[in-house]
Design a protein around this motif. Sequence first.
Motif, PDB file in Angstrom:
ATOM      1  N   ALA A 135       0.831  -1.208   0.000  1.00  0.00           N
ATOM      2  CA  ALA A 135       0.000   0.000   0.000  1.00  0.00           C
ATOM      3  C   ALA A 135       0.862   1.254   0.000  1.00  0.00           C
ATOM      4  CB  ALA A 135      -0.927  -0.021   1.221  1.00  0.00           C
ATOM      5  N   LEU A 136       1.965   1.238   0.760  1.00  0.00           N
ATOM      6  CA  LEU A 136       2.853   2.395   0.791  1.00  0.00           C
ATOM      7  C   LEU A 136       3.501   2.625  -0.566  1.00  0.00           C
ATOM      8  CD1 LEU A 136       4.389   4.622   2.305  1.00  0.00           C
ATOM      9  CD2 LEU A 136       6.094   2.892   2.931  1.00  0.00           C
ATOM     10  N   ALA A 137       4.001   1.566  -1.189  1.00  0.00           N
ATOM     11  CA  ALA A 137       4.621   1.710  -2.507  1.00  0.00           C
ATOM     12  C   ALA A 137       3.609   2.223  -3.531  1.00  0.00           C
ATOM     13  CB  ALA A 137       5.204   0.368  -2.958  1.00  0.00           C
ATOM     14  N   ARG A 138       2.377   1.752  -3.450  1.00  0.00           N
ATOM     15  CA  ARG A 138       1.341   2.216  -4.375  1.00  0.00           C
ATOM     16  C   ARG A 138       1.043   3.692  -4.169  1.00  0.00           C
ATOM     17  NH1 ARG A 138      -2.368  -1.103  -2.931  1.00  0.00           N
ATOM     18  NH2 ARG A 138      -3.366   0.331  -1.461  1.00  0.00           N
ATOM     19  N   ASP A 139       0.944   4.129  -2.918  1.00  0.00           N
ATOM     20  CA  ASP A 139       0.655   5.535  -2.645  1.00  0.00           C
ATOM     21  C   ASP A 139       1.799   6.445  -3.083  1.00  0.00           C
ATOM     22  OD1 ASP A 139      -1.717   4.676  -1.586  1.00  0.00           O
ATOM     23  OD2 ASP A 139      -1.054   4.817   0.516  1.00  0.00           O
ATOM     24  N   LEU A 140       3.036   6.004  -2.849  1.00  0.00           N
ATOM     25  CA  LEU A 140       4.176   6.830  -3.247  1.00  0.00           C
ATOM     26  C   LEU A 140       4.285   6.929  -4.768  1.00  0.00           C
ATOM     27  CD1 LEU A 140       6.920   5.714  -0.688  1.00  0.00           C
ATOM     28  CD2 LEU A 140       5.498   7.771  -0.650  1.00  0.00           C
TER      29      LEU A 140
END
Length: 473
Positions: A135-140
């Motif tokens: 989720a973090l990689a997708r948001d970044l």
Amino acid sequence: MRKSHSKRVFTTLTTLASLLPNIHGAALPGNAPAVWAELERNRANTSALHATPAPAWVAPPEMRGTSGILYSCVLTLFACIYTALHLNIPARRSAGASDAASRLLRDKCVWAFLALVAPEAVLYCAWSQFAEARALARDLRALEAEAAGAGAEAGNSATSGRGDDKAVADADCAFDLKYGFFVVMGGLEMWYPDADGLGGESARTLSAGGVRNLARTALEPLRVPGALIADRSKANTLQKLLVLLQVSWMAAQCATRAAYGLPLTLLELHTLVHVACAVGMYVLWFKKPLDLRTAEAIDRAAYGGLDGVDPAQYFSMNRTKLVADFDARWLQRVDAQELCLYIVQRGVLGALMVVLPIIYSGAHLAPAWDLAGDFGFPSATEALLWKIACIATAASVPALVVSLYLLELVFLAEVPTCLAVFNWVHLNYQGRVFVVVFLVCRVYIVVEAFASLRAVPIGAYLTPSWIEMIPHV
């Protein structure tokens, strides 16, 4: 005449060749029982051991010993437990702290014990970290695309002149799943003033939410080269493949025994459950760096110093944990409504918290009702204790919630002094009592899995010879 002489020579040589087995020992059939029987007859006869010819091919014996079962299970358990763990980076206490290696080893031993008695808990941690890192990689990446689109619309000529170089740099510092794991495991830190107001600073671990907050201001200071992460990681693809080969061999061996109708030992069943959990951990943690000891520092000045902000919005309070949002105070006093809310809000992960202990304990519970007696409990008492331990841990989370609500009702009803002990447990140690009971039950399951080897059916020692030909340790 010459033809007749040649025929006589050939006949003589043939006769001598036929006598050789009688001189040096009878030829043995090419099967393990015959060779083993001959070896037993001549164990003390050195001449026979040297003179008796062996067959051209001797199949491996279709039998194993107790030591063989122990060796393969212990080695597989070690591969499933210790080598599969991908812990977070130990938090350093000061600028000159250099005991990261010892703290990492200590934490790994603690988590190895947890993985031995509750592998589904570590599997849940791996799933939780994977979901958070993804989720973090997708948001970044979404913020990066948004910033790139805004830059393109602005027509920034200074940036377009070095567009190729920037594209190469961004590709090396990609916000991918490995970067997400790097952040989740405590890979980014920032020196921030201490709360005591004495002017000192300490290294604070940036949480995933804190990185999101910083990324909305500026992405560039957060970039970390992928090569730097790979250099610090002790992960080795070949090592992971070898471990997976070993655990796969154990799974293939158990499946083959089931196909041949041969009994499994309780220890092998226990190991097989660990194999399933280890494969899941390896898959979920495949992109997570292994055994990192140091974090990458982010310049606080790049974000205006972060003066006057709430540290909880940016920094993680506990880096040694594997679950990103687990609160350590739960070990002391657990609130039933808070626990239920946590399970419901986590969706799939919340369901896994309830389901995984049921699956693990259910797999161990099946042998206790095995009518054929293949798993061979040494006594009826041990079989009964096994059932109690499996049922208690299978119903662990639902039982915890129910007990919390009951204690809450007792507490609110202002019960007489005779029940004051329940109030004391409710206020102070309800979480710890739950943990102790859970650990006692799980430790019994592990100990009994090994102790049950003293009473197994004889068929447990019969094994298909071809399974030993598969490469394994």
